[in-house]
Design a protein around this motif. Sequence first.
Motif, short mmCIF file in Angstrom:
data_model
loop_
_atom_site.label_atom_id
_atom_site.label_comp_id
_atom_site.label_asym_id
_atom_site.label_seq_id
_atom_site.Cartn_x
_atom_site.Cartn_y
_atom_site.Cartn_z
N ARG A 129 0.84 -1.21 0.00
CA ARG A 129 0.00 0.00 0.00
C ARG A 129 0.87 1.26 0.00
O ARG A 129 0.53 2.25 -0.67
CB ARG A 129 -0.93 0.00 1.23
N ALA A 130 1.99 1.21 0.72
CA ALA A 130 2.89 2.36 0.76
C ALA A 130 3.54 2.63 -0.60
O ALA A 130 4.00 3.74 -0.85
CB ALA A 130 3.98 2.14 1.82
N ALA A 131 3.55 1.62 -1.45
CA ALA A 131 4.16 1.77 -2.78
C ALA A 131 3.19 2.34 -3.80
O ALA A 131 3.58 2.57 -4.96
CB ALA A 131 4.68 0.43 -3.27
N LEU A 132 1.95 2.60 -3.41
CA LEU A 132 0.91 3.03 -4.34
C LEU A 132 0.26 4.33 -3.92
O LEU A 132 0.06 4.60 -2.73
CB LEU A 132 -0.18 1.95 -4.45
N GLU A 133 -0.13 5.11 -4.91
CA GLU A 133 -1.03 6.23 -4.68
C GLU A 133 -2.46 5.70 -4.63
O GLU A 133 -2.73 4.55 -4.99
CB GLU A 133 -0.90 7.27 -5.81
N LYS A 134 -3.39 6.51 -4.20
CA LYS A 134 -4.79 6.12 -4.21
C LYS A 134 -5.20 5.73 -5.62
O LYS A 134 -4.90 6.42 -6.59
CB LYS A 134 -5.66 7.28 -3.70
N GLY A 135 -5.90 4.61 -5.74
CA GLY A 135 -6.33 4.12 -7.04
C GLY A 135 -5.36 3.15 -7.68
O GLY A 135 -5.67 2.55 -8.72
N GLY A 136 -4.16 2.98 -7.08
CA GLY A 136 -3.17 2.06 -7.63
C GLY A 136 -3.63 0.62 -7.55
O GLY A 136 -4.48 0.25 -6.73
N ALA A 137 -3.06 -0.21 -8.40
CA ALA A 137 -3.47 -1.61 -8.51
C ALA A 137 -2.53 -2.54 -7.74
O ALA A 137 -1.32 -2.32 -7.72
CB ALA A 137 -3.52 -2.03 -9.97
N PHE A 138 -3.10 -3.56 -7.14
CA PHE A 138 -2.35 -4.58 -6.43
C PHE A 138 -2.85 -5.94 -6.90
O PHE A 138 -4.03 -6.26 -6.74
CB PHE A 138 -2.54 -4.42 -4.92
N LEU A 139 -1.96 -6.72 -7.49
CA LEU A 139 -2.31 -8.04 -8.02
C LEU A 139 -1.37 -9.08 -7.43
O LEU A 139 -0.15 -8.93 -7.49
CB LEU A 139 -2.18 -8.04 -9.56
N PHE A 140 -1.95 -10.14 -6.88
CA PHE A 140 -1.13 -11.25 -6.39
C PHE A 140 -1.91 -12.55 -6.57
O PHE A 140 -3.12 -12.55 -6.78
CB PHE A 140 -0.75 -11.05 -4.92
N ASP A 141 -1.18 -13.66 -6.54
CA ASP A 141 -1.83 -14.96 -6.56
C ASP A 141 -1.45 -15.72 -5.29
O ASP A 141 -0.47 -15.40 -4.62
CB ASP A 141 -1.52 -15.75 -7.83
N ALA A 142 -2.24 -16.73 -4.97
CA ALA A 142 -2.01 -17.49 -3.74
C ALA A 142 -2.74 -18.82 -3.83
O ALA A 142 -3.63 -19.01 -4.65
CB ALA A 142 -2.50 -16.70 -2.52
N TRP A 143 -2.34 -19.75 -2.96
CA TRP A 143 -3.07 -21.00 -2.84
C TRP A 143 -4.48 -20.69 -2.32
O TRP A 143 -4.65 -19.91 -1.38
CB TRP A 143 -2.36 -21.92 -1.87
N TYR A 144 -5.46 -21.34 -2.93
CA TYR A 144 -6.86 -21.06 -2.64
C TYR A 144 -7.45 -22.18 -1.79
O TYR A 144 -7.50 -23.35 -2.20
CB TYR A 144 -7.62 -20.92 -3.96
N GLY A 145 -7.88 -21.81 -0.59
CA GLY A 145 -8.29 -22.78 0.42
C GLY A 145 -9.30 -23.82 -0.01
O GLY A 145 -9.09 -25.02 0.22
N PRO A 146 -10.44 -23.43 -0.61
CA PRO A 146 -11.43 -24.44 -0.98
C PRO A 146 -10.88 -25.52 -1.90
O PRO A 146 -11.20 -26.71 -1.74
CB PRO A 146 -12.51 -23.60 -1.69
N GLY A 147 -10.04 -25.15 -2.84
CA GLY A 147 -9.46 -26.14 -3.75
C GLY A 147 -8.43 -27.01 -3.07
O GLY A 147 -8.36 -28.23 -3.31
N VAL A 148 -7.59 -26.41 -2.22
CA VAL A 148 -6.55 -27.17 -1.52
C VAL A 148 -7.18 -28.23 -0.63
O VAL A 148 -6.70 -29.37 -0.56
CB VAL A 148 -5.65 -26.23 -0.70
#
Length: 252
Positions: A129-148
């Motif tokens: 969040r500190a790396a972004l101005e308001k409106g900036g985008a944050f995209l990440f992937d992760a292991w998804y609990g229901p599928g795991v």
Amino acid sequence: MEIFQDYAYYYNAFYQDKDYRAETGEAAELLGTVGGEIHRIINYGCGTGRHDLELAKLGYTCTGIDMSPEMIETAICNARREGIRMDFSVADIREYVPEQTYDAVISLFHVMSYQNTNGDVGRAFASARAALEKGGAFLFDAWYGPGVLSDRPCVRVKEYEDGANRLVRIARPVMHAQDNTVDVNYEVFVISKSTNQVQVINETHRMRYFFRPELEYMLEKAGFELINTVDCKTKGEPDYNTWTAYFVARAV
């Protein structure tokens, strides 16, 4: 061990068939759903810089950080080989203090699943969040609990061969129900083609799987709005067959 001095070699060996170009195209498309122009991107957990290089080829200006000096060294070499100027540095995403702001933060190949505790996740999100101005985008992937939990981790074997060595990796998982984590215990056999000498590497990677409501709550605490969750494989809505998912958020 002389022939296996760093994780970057291991990483490149077993993921050499990974389609970074396709994944980068998916990431760019998802970033476009947040709104606003995106030119400058910082990659949290950039590894050997392969996503960054593909993003640069699409016209983005990229910066990459990773806590592994070996990974960063390889990323720098990869950029030089491609003739692309790019900034890479060693940093822990939980402690990183950005010196400037960017249009987007990305964190791919399950880097967030390596953040095992709520505190780890919270600090990584706060840094993003500190790396972004308001409106900036944050995209990440992760292991998804229901599928795991629907298709639980099992023993897997993967092999790779290059000019010098044959590598065999056995992954044995141990699940921790109280923590929503999985210890992936790797045993890697490195067999020299010239001498038939066998060396063994043992590593444990603890991975956390997540559920959308908890991540939505953590993102809100860090100053984000979660706007979309996408199955990494089908590109549709995640369900009980989804093992990994993209999470798309906007800085508020």
